[in-house]
Motif scaffolding. Structure first.
Motif, PDB file in Angstrom:
ATOM      1  N   ALA A   6      -7.526  -0.254   1.970  1.00  0.00           N
ATOM      2  CA  ALA A   6      -7.779   0.970   2.525  1.00  0.00           C
ATOM      3  C   ALA A   6      -7.609   0.947   3.508  1.00  0.00           C
ATOM      4  CB  ALA A   6      -9.414   0.625   2.593  1.00  0.00           C
ATOM      5  N   SER A   7      -7.483   2.487   3.817  1.00  0.00           N
ATOM      6  CA  SER A   7      -6.694   3.057   4.893  1.00  0.00           C
ATOM      7  C   SER A   7      -7.770   2.657   6.463  1.00  0.00           C
ATOM      8  CB  SER A   7      -5.936   4.299   5.197  1.00  0.00           C
ATOM      9  OG  SER A   7      -6.358   5.140   4.796  1.00  0.00           O
ATOM     10  N   ALA A   8      -8.949   2.900   6.225  1.00  0.00           N
ATOM     11  CA  ALA A   8     -10.132   3.132   7.196  1.00  0.00           C
ATOM     12  C   ALA A   8     -11.182   2.261   6.359  1.00  0.00           C
ATOM     13  CB  ALA A   8     -10.316   4.905   7.444  1.00  0.00           C
ATOM     14  N   THR A  38       1.909   5.538   3.199  1.00  0.00           N
ATOM     15  CA  THR A  38       1.083   3.865   3.700  1.00  0.00           C
ATOM     16  C   THR A  38       1.005   3.117   2.462  1.00  0.00           C
ATOM     17  OG1 THR A  38      -1.138   4.345   3.611  1.00  0.00           O
ATOM     18  CG2 THR A  38       0.118   4.173   5.296  1.00  0.00           C
ATOM     19  N   LYS A  62      -1.406   3.074   1.000  1.00  0.00           N
ATOM     20  CA  LYS A  62      -3.006   3.105   0.697  1.00  0.00           C
ATOM     21  C   LYS A  62      -3.777   4.375   0.316  1.00  0.00           C
ATOM     22  CE  LYS A  62      -2.998  -0.282   5.032  1.00  0.00           C
ATOM     23  NZ  LYS A  62      -2.785  -0.047   6.697  1.00  0.00           N
ATOM     24  N   ALA A 108      -7.453   6.443   1.222  1.00  0.00           N
ATOM     25  CA  ALA A 108      -8.438   7.207   1.738  1.00  0.00           C
ATOM     26  C   ALA A 108      -9.750   8.072   1.007  1.00  0.00           C
ATOM     27  CB  ALA A 108      -7.957   7.553   2.860  1.00  0.00           C
ATOM     28  N   GLN A 110     -13.297  -1.459   6.970  1.00  0.00           N
ATOM     29  CA  GLN A 110     -11.966  -1.166   7.832  1.00  0.00           C
ATOM     30  C   GLN A 110     -10.361  -0.732   7.388  1.00  0.00           C
ATOM     31  OE1 GLN A 110     -12.240  -4.306  10.800  1.00  0.00           O
ATOM     32  NE2 GLN A 110     -12.038  -6.361   9.026  1.00  0.00           N
ATOM     33  N   ASP A 111      -9.565  -0.374   8.184  1.00  0.00           N
ATOM     34  CA  ASP A 111      -8.257  -0.111   7.425  1.00  0.00           C
ATOM     35  C   ASP A 111      -8.028  -1.302   7.491  1.00  0.00           C
ATOM     36  OD1 ASP A 111      -5.203   0.627   7.123  1.00  0.00           O
ATOM     37  OD2 ASP A 111      -4.924   0.020   8.926  1.00  0.00           O
ATOM     38  N   GLY A 112      -7.046  -1.591   6.037  1.00  0.00           N
ATOM     39  CA  GLY A 112      -6.690  -2.838   5.253  1.00  0.00           C
ATOM     40  C   GLY A 112      -7.668  -3.753   4.375  1.00  0.00           C
TER      41      GLY A 112
END
Length: 148
Positions: free
Chosen positions: A99-101, A115, A117, A119, A136-138
């Motif tokens: 996930a990016s966020a 990226t 990723k 979103a 969260q991101d990651g």
């Protein structure tokens, strides 16, 4: 990354989630037109193939649809180049993606080209539906792949 003394395998980007069987993935070859490298979890498109095994390349900003997602491979999971064989998961499969966020479970997700990723969907390249929430991101989350 797997460690020698761990008691349970941890999820990896591009790994099949929920052991939903092999009927929603296929073998492919990275096309000679691919100038970069791929890694597990990258979205790919089918490149013109006359006969035989399908050829794939990483989706680009100009693409409007993806065919599937590169599946985790313990032997070669990063630096996958033109001519390499890959497994591609397509609609019907569940794949771990980054996930990016923050993302809520059950919402449509887009794939970010730069990226690699996902979103919350916002008219980008739709790749599927988040099955798990990301704080969260990651965060690594299971995504139901829903392409083309």
């Amino acid at each position: 990354m797997q460690a020698l003394n761990q008691f349970q395998q941890t999820a990896e980007r591009g790994q099949v989630a929920y052991l939903n069987c092999d009927s929603f993935k296929m073998s492919a070859v990275v096309d000679s037109s691919e100038t970069g490298t791929l890694k597990a979890g990258d979205a790919v498109k089918i490149v013109a193939t006359s006969k035989g095994i399908p050829h794939v390349a990483k989706v680009a900003v100009s693409d409007t649809a993806a065919f599937g997602v590169v599946v985790y491979n313990a032997v070669k999971n990063d630096g996958i180049a033109a001519g390499d064989r890959v497994e591609v998961a397509f609609t019907g499969s569940f794949i771990y993606m980054v996930a990016s966020a923050a993302i809520d479970a059950g919402v449509a997700v887009d794939y970010a080209y730069a990226t690699g990723k996902v979103a919350t969907a916002n008219s980008g390249l739709g790749i599927g539906v988040a099955v798990e929430a990301a704080a969260q991101d990651g965060d690594l989350i299971a995504v139901y792949v829903k392409t083309i």
